[in-house]
Design an enzyme around this catalytic site. Structure first.
Site, PDB file in Angstrom:
ATOM      1  N   ASN A  38      -7.766  28.763 -34.689  1.00 38.69           N
ATOM      2  CA  ASN A  38      -6.830  29.587 -33.903  1.00 38.69           C
ATOM      3  C   ASN A  38      -6.165  30.696 -34.714  1.00 38.69           C
ATOM      4  OD1 ASN A  38      -4.867  28.369 -35.420  1.00 38.69           O
ATOM      5  ND2 ASN A  38      -3.956  27.200 -33.746  1.00 38.69           N
ATOM      6  N   LYS A  39      -6.722  31.048 -35.849  1.00 36.43           N
ATOM      7  CA  LYS A  39      -6.124  32.118 -36.659  1.00 36.43           C
ATOM      8  C   LYS A  39      -6.656  33.488 -36.210  1.00 36.43           C
ATOM      9  CE  LYS A  39      -3.276  29.516 -38.838  1.00 36.43           C
ATOM     10  NZ  LYS A  39      -3.596  28.490 -39.771  1.00 36.43           N
TER      11      LYS A  39
END
Ligand SMILES: *Cc1c(COP(=O)(O)O)cnc(C)c1O
Length: 384
Positions: A184-185
């Site tokens: 999720n970066k």
């Protein structure tokens, strides 16, 4: 049926799928040519003059960075209390002591004046976290570090591709930088990370230690004059190398990183405009001359909000909207309480009690964002 909006969804296109498929068909899956290429394009992305060392997480990059900086038992490392536990845990891996410091609630970043107050003769390293993708005051931190002979290891897990006063993250005053490519970066390899440094001794140590302390790797197989099977082990290293499968994905994601950042910035602006009249403190923008990567969009409920933070999250959840809280500060966590000597962290406490992270991701559609906006307006306007 309600329209659900997830907190996050990665942006994986056909090019990523093809790159990974090609790697699977190539017969070379672990660290090899794709990882060498990923490191090279990452260095290019930052504009050169640094070395990039691919690893399997930002946690690994932080650990290798501290190890290469010579941190060990008896040393102290300054860490903000408002961060993910990885920032502090790597200090313990090396037997050193994390010293937690409060944030500035206007920026969510570590407060430089409190950093200076926390320095002791044992302090070795400062780890600033560019919170949500907003760069810390690297200029002030560099001045403090130089005054006391300290090193800076930046936790840049949120920050690609932010910049400070015209210098891109990774080249903005830190001695070593750690990037995350967790799912999720701001870009992803599934799991992955990158250590970046302009210091060749640090880069060389990190390369050796990421693969068992072996004094050769697949990259120098052909330049090394010894027979292919000969190697020495010079230190008890770690198993932190990145696979070529992950690197193939990273090469494509990195090409999209600037476009991703523009999309997130536009979405953040759109939220800001829609929420201007609500009982919310909007997220801090970048300092003058800086660029924000907008990894997270974080709002704080004000005292005049008709609902508290926990109920706001539940109300959003009831209407199908995913949220998160970044973060429950480390000084509240069982393991880190012992390192606090009853210090107070009033800024982090205040921020923590009010914050909610709203959905923000590259493939978010207008209708998904409208849904988040309308539901937020509905919940917070209730008692107007
Ligand atoms: C995600 C994150 C990390 C850890 O990254 P991994 O790649 O999962 O190891 C470290 N610090 C911060 C601030 C993070 O958000």
């Amino acid at each position: 049926m309600i329209n659900t909006v997830p907190f996050f969804r990665p942006s994986i296109g056909e090019e990523e799928i093809a790159a990974v498929t090609d790697c699977l068909r190539s017969g070379w899956l672990t660290t090899g040519p794709k990882t060498a290429e990923f490191e090279a394009v990452f260095t290019d992305f930052l504009g050169g003059d640094v070395e990039s060392v691919a690893v399997n997480s930002a946690t690994a990059a932080l650990h290798l960075g501290l190890e290469a900086l010579g941190v060990g038992p008896g040393d102290e490392v300054i860490v903000p209390t408002l961060t993910f536990t990885a920032t502090a845990e790597v200090v313990r891996y090396l037997g050193a002591r994390p010293v937690l410091v409060d944030i500035d609630s206007n920026t969510f970043c570590i407060d430089p004046s409190l950093v200076e107050a926390a320095i002791t003769p044992r302090t070795k390293v400062i780890i600033p976290v560019h919170f949500a993708g907003r760069m810390c005051d690297m200029s002030s931190l560099r001045v403090i570090a130089d005054r006391y002979g300290l090193r800076i290891l930046e936790d840049a897990a949120h920050a690609l591709p932010a910049s400070h006063k015209g210098s891109i993250v990774g080249k903005a005053g830190a001695d070593v930088s750690a990037f995350s490519f967790y799912a999720n970066k701001t870009m992803t390899t599934g799991e992955g990370g990158m250590l970046v440094t302009a210091n060749p001794t640090i880069a060389s140590r990190a390369r050796t230690m990421r693969l068992h302390g072996i004094d050769r790797d697949v990259f120098n197989r052909f330049s090394d004059p010894r027979a292919g099977w000969v190697y020495d082990v010079v230190a008890p290293g770690f198993k932190y190398n990145l696979t070529d499968i992950a690197s193939a994905l990273g090469i494509v994601q990195l090409k999209r990183a600037n476009a991703f950042a523009r999309i997130r910035a536009e979405r953040a602006e759109r939220y800001n405009a829609a929420f201007a009249d609500l009982p919310l403190i909007l997220p801090p923008g970048p300092s003058e001359g800086d660029v924000h990567s907008w990894h997270l969009y974080i709002v704080q409920l004000t005292d005049s909000a008709p609902i508290n933070r926990d109920d706001f999250i539940l109300a959003l959840k009831d209407r199908g909207i995913g949220t998160s809280v970044h973060y429950r500060p480390l000084h509240m966590m069982t393991v880190w309480k012992d390192f606090c000597n009853s210090a107070v962290f009033s800024e982090a406490d205040r921020v923590f009690n009010r914050t909610v992270s709203l959905p923000l991701f590259m493939d978010m559609t207008d209708s998904e964002q409208d849904r988040v906006i309308n539901v937020t307006l509905e919940i917070l306007n209730k008692q107007k």
